[in-house]
Design an enzyme around this catalytic site. Structure first.
Site, PDB file in Angstrom:
ATOM      1  CB  ALA A  69      40.606  41.207  26.743  1.00  0.00           C
ATOM      2  N   GLY A 114      44.756  40.638  29.621  1.00  0.00           N
ATOM      3  CA  GLY A 114      43.935  41.292  30.641  1.00  0.00           C
ATOM      4  C   GLY A 114      43.987  40.585  31.990  1.00  0.00           C
ATOM      5  CD  GLU A 117      46.536  44.646  30.316  1.00  0.00           C
ATOM      6  OE1 GLU A 117      45.652  43.944  29.770  1.00  0.00           O
ATOM      7  OE2 GLU A 117      46.917  45.743  29.864  1.00  0.00           O
ATOM      8  CD  GLU A 137      47.824  42.071  25.930  1.00  0.00           C
ATOM      9  OE1 GLU A 137      49.017  41.687  26.076  1.00  0.00           O
ATOM     10  OE2 GLU A 137      47.040  42.205  26.881  1.00  0.00           O
TER      11      GLU A 137
END
Ligand code: COA
Length: 258
Positions: A69, A114, A117, A137
């Protein structure tokens, strides 16, 4: 395709495989809000175009699938904003996993946060030897928020998921392969993904789509019941009659998807 995108590209080849490429190579394809919105739009396109038979997810540039992200956007989040940003990413990735056609991610380079993911939301992952996959993270004072705490244990088991998420340390291609995080490691991952599509798309399309639905809910309390219902539905299809007749007549099946 009429849509124009700034942060992704969408193209469809002759076999009906749509390639969605995350395209911010200067930022290692980090997922900002615009990427998520455009990805969502592209998935909607795919859902509504019955000529599309499969989806290939890739990242532009030499270094990364997706490096996570966008940390510059994450840094601005408060509690409510964080919850909603996590919900938004989860919704887009759930939509990808819920597609009733096969989705294959090609991980060439970094797939972090992300990015890991997103790759895990695909049904199959093919990696290059340069793949580096992880959920770092906790090093940012966060946890994975786009489904990583749920999908990683489903793929690699809880023990390995605890190790990866709590240390934040990524794994390289060979370890990802032995952990079951990727299906294949090869110097030519895009070609390998297309070979997989070829092998999948010669099968009955209704059977493929129902198999995806059944596997997606594996482990849930009604998984076996759902499998039986989907199996029964397939027994009513032309594809089932064609597939079984072709076997008995020693010829290749010609499926119509009906
Ligand atoms: N969010 C925002 N920008 C990112 C990013 C991310 N997740 N990952 C990389 N970038 C940007 C860098 O800030 C840099 O931008 P700049 O050139 O404007 O400074 C550019 O992408 C290139 O990255 P850089 O760090 O210079 O490349 P590198 O080869 O030295 O390192 C990584 C590569 C992947 C190890 C490193 O970029 C990194 O650790 N990224 C963050 C990974 C992460 O924590 N992801 C999880 C987020 S939840």
């Amino acid at each position: 395709m009429a849509d124009t995108y700034q942060t992704i590209t969408l193209s469809v080849d002759n076999a009906g495989v749509a390639q969605i490429e995350i395209n911010r190579p200067k930022k290692l394809n980090a997922l900002n809000n615009q990427v998520l919105d455009e990805l969502n739009q592209a998935i909607e396109r795919v859902e509504t175009n019955s000529d599309i038979k499969g989806v290939l997810l890739t990242g532009a540039g030499e270094k990364a699938f997706v490096a996570g992200a966008d940390i510059s956007e994450l840094a601005e989040l408060d509690g409510a904003g964080g919850k909603s940003a996590s919900g938004k990413g989860q919704a887009v990735f759930d939509r990808i996993e819920s597609l009733n056609i096969p989705v294959i991610a090609v991980v060439d380079g970094y797939a972090l946060g992300g990015g890991a993911e997103l790759a895990m939301a695909a049904h199959i992952r093919v990696a290059s030897p340069e793949a580096v996959i992880g959920l770092p993270e906790v090093s940012l004072g966060l946890i994975p928020g786009y489904g990583g705490t749920q999908r990683l244990p489903a793929l690699v088991g809880k023990a390995k998921a605890y190790e990866m998420i709590l240390t934040g340390q990524p794994v390289k291609a060979d370890e990802a392969l032995s952990a079951g995080l990727v299906n294949k490691v090869t110097e030519e991952p895009v070609e390998a993904a297309h070979s997989l599509f070829k092998a999948i798309l010669k099968n009955g399309p209704l059977a493929v789509s129902k198999a995806i639905r059944a596997i997606r809910i594996a482990g849930s309390s009604d998984g076996f019941e759902k499998e039986a219902s989907l199996f029964g539905e397939l027994c009513e299809t032309d594809d089932f009659k064609e597939g079984t007749s072709a076997f008995m007549e020693k010829r290749k099946a010609d499926f119509t998807g009906k």
